[in-house]
Enzyme design. Sequence first.
Site, PDB file in Angstrom:
ATOM      1  N   SER A  31       0.791  -1.227   0.000  1.00  0.00           N
ATOM      2  CA  SER A  31       0.000   0.000   0.000  1.00  0.00           C
ATOM      3  C   SER A  31       0.823   1.278   0.000  1.00  0.00           C
ATOM      4  O   SER A  31       0.333   2.315  -0.443  1.00  0.00           O
ATOM      5  CB  SER A  31      -0.949   0.012   1.204  1.00  0.00           C
ATOM      6  OG  SER A  31      -0.227  -0.081   2.417  1.00  0.00           O
ATOM      7  N   HIS A  73      -5.528  -3.526  -2.292  1.00  0.00           N
ATOM      8  CA  HIS A  73      -5.264  -2.587  -3.392  1.00  0.00           C
ATOM      9  C   HIS A  73      -5.130  -3.308  -4.732  1.00  0.00           C
ATOM     10  O   HIS A  73      -4.703  -2.699  -5.710  1.00  0.00           O
ATOM     11  CB  HIS A  73      -4.011  -1.773  -3.102  1.00  0.00           C
ATOM     12  CG  HIS A  73      -4.169  -0.824  -1.951  1.00  0.00           C
ATOM     13  ND1 HIS A  73      -4.710   0.438  -2.094  1.00  0.00           N
ATOM     14  CD2 HIS A  73      -3.883  -0.973  -0.639  1.00  0.00           C
ATOM     15  CE1 HIS A  73      -4.734   1.039  -0.911  1.00  0.00           C
ATOM     16  NE2 HIS A  73      -4.241   0.206  -0.019  1.00  0.00           N
ATOM     17  N   LYS A 121     -12.284   0.394  -0.877  1.00  0.00           N
ATOM     18  CA  LYS A 121     -11.455   1.020  -1.906  1.00  0.00           C
ATOM     19  C   LYS A 121     -12.175   0.905  -3.259  1.00  0.00           C
ATOM     20  O   LYS A 121     -13.162   1.587  -3.483  1.00  0.00           O
ATOM     21  CB  LYS A 121     -10.062   0.403  -1.880  1.00  0.00           C
ATOM     22  CG  LYS A 121      -9.363   0.684  -0.544  1.00  0.00           C
ATOM     23  CD  LYS A 121      -8.017   0.055  -0.435  1.00  0.00           C
ATOM     24  CE  LYS A 121      -7.300   0.478   0.840  1.00  0.00           C
ATOM     25  NZ  LYS A 121      -8.008   0.165   2.086  1.00  0.00           N
TER      26      LYS A 121
END
Length: 640
Positions: free
Chosen positions: A426, A454, A485
């Site tokens: 990240s 991610h 996200k």
Amino acid sequence: MTNPVSTHPDTARVHDGVVEVIAARTLYDVGHLRPESHFEADLGIDSVIMESVLLSVREHFALSAELPAGPATIGELVDAVRAALAADAGSGAPAPDATDAEAADPVTEAVVAAAMRQTQYQRHQLALDADLEGELGVDSVVLTSVVAEATERLGLTGPAPDLAGATTLRALADALRACAPAVRNTATATATGTEAADGAGTDTPEPRRAPGSAPGAGPDGWDHRSMKDFTEQRDPDLFAKTRSFAGYLRSREKDRLYWYGMPLHSKCGNRAVIFDELEGRKREFLMFASNNYLGLANHPGVIEAVVDATRTYGATHTGSRFIGGTNMLHKELERRLAAFKQRPACIVYPGGYSANLGAISALVKSYDTLVVDRLNHMSIVDGARLSGAVRKIYRHNDMADLERILSRSAEEGTGGRLIVADGVFSMHGDVCDLPEIVRLAKEYDARVMIDDAHSTGVLGVRGSGTAEHFGLKGEVDLELGTMSKTLAGMGGFVVGEEEVVEYLRYYSNSYVFAANIPAGVAAGLIAAIDVIEAEPERLKRLWTNIGTLRGRLLEAGFDLEHSESAILPIVIGDERRAMEMGRAVRARGLFCQTVVYPGVPLGDARLRVSVTCEHTPQDLDLAAEIFVDAARETGVLPTP
């Protein structure tokens, strides 16, 4: 008060060993653990922790039989251990190894005792020459706490020395022993200064600071402290460190260097309106700090799904999944996530952080081994601590180091092994070497869990994550992700085999004892998956934007490390310069994250730039121009 423990060496040794184990398992200071301390009433040790304590005590003393479950106090447990040792001696069972003679050295003893309490390892697991990271899993944050506690145990005052270069407990003890006189001299000088304030007289000058500078400032007026300096500040007043940090924080905010937590006044798209609390006004920024990679947080279909479901099911359900907190949308979300990830089953947690905590602590126990990448997310680190497992850290994406650790772990032959790594790291943007991780896991009989926080919606042809990216669907035991996200909601999830997922439902405390995500959020997440599958052009546009900005930044001379994702790290190193460049970037109307300790280690500060599919070509051109201008202003890049 007289200690009722006998002064007989065997009794004293047994008492000390039992207390060390309890301290390691509960994080109590050994001085708090008296023979008469009641496990439940005085120490709050419930039956679950007690079972772990009994098992660890048995291993510590190499007892052949299980200990009785009845001891109510530390003294009673000591007596039970003595009886078990006597029984083993009578049966001819091998006695535990003699205590290492080096343990008599007070500095080594202080280091080992501090390491036991901070890591939850038992003494026999802490070989003095074991590598702190690779074999013991002691990262820089834990090492700071070990040094601070060892310094306190030795009665040394003043700031804890920086011994981050020590790679073993022996080296740590040697370094602490070498600097102990200097620390004592510091303590003496401090005492002398106090006497001077009382009229005793001294020639010791007060450290010079620029007028009006912060308490930690040097002659240039710059406060050289970081957030690390406030993690181990010890004081009888628990809140003393909060007041120290408050002054530091205010000075950073006054200089426009800390700009965290400013509230949005708009949707978070390629641009966003943020209320600048330091200036007391709203400002519009180019937004490069959002993980809304595919723009789904602003998609009309996703928003409408949230609104419709909220009207139907209410604001929330006020219960955990087991007790009134499940509706059909939650079941459907798990089905859709499993299908999207092409795995048999899925469990949804209240958050990505709680997914790591719950999954790791449910599956991995104190007799197992957790093997982790050095740069994994903090939720993985905390999950390891909660599990109490042996934690081993391999150098970032270094597969030779991973194999060395797995080989040694296999030779030890105790418990199972779980390899955990971020899919996309990240703060660095690079991707784990999943093919080698999978190969080594098969060779050394380990399981694999990949955190796709991610990666979901970013990697792979369909955007399903790291396993798809490498063509390894079905080869990874557990794929974990967050839904805050790309998926534009809240919550976390784990997909894998049905038996494993069902086990997690009953043994993950962060699932069983926590309220579930609201129905409206679940509906929005289902709609987000619909959009990802129906509009693949969003993923293509994201990668076009990544390539454009990445190329411009590399051409300008920035260090982006090995980024292969939507996260572009502009590596600066020096914390002061990174904060100053972040300030210069914001002054020009672009918002991105300034990452300093503890987000990254000291000396590795950076700006973290997140690219989304919503950025226009004009946004990317202007962003590249702003980064270059700000870098030249602050000396990160040379002026042409």
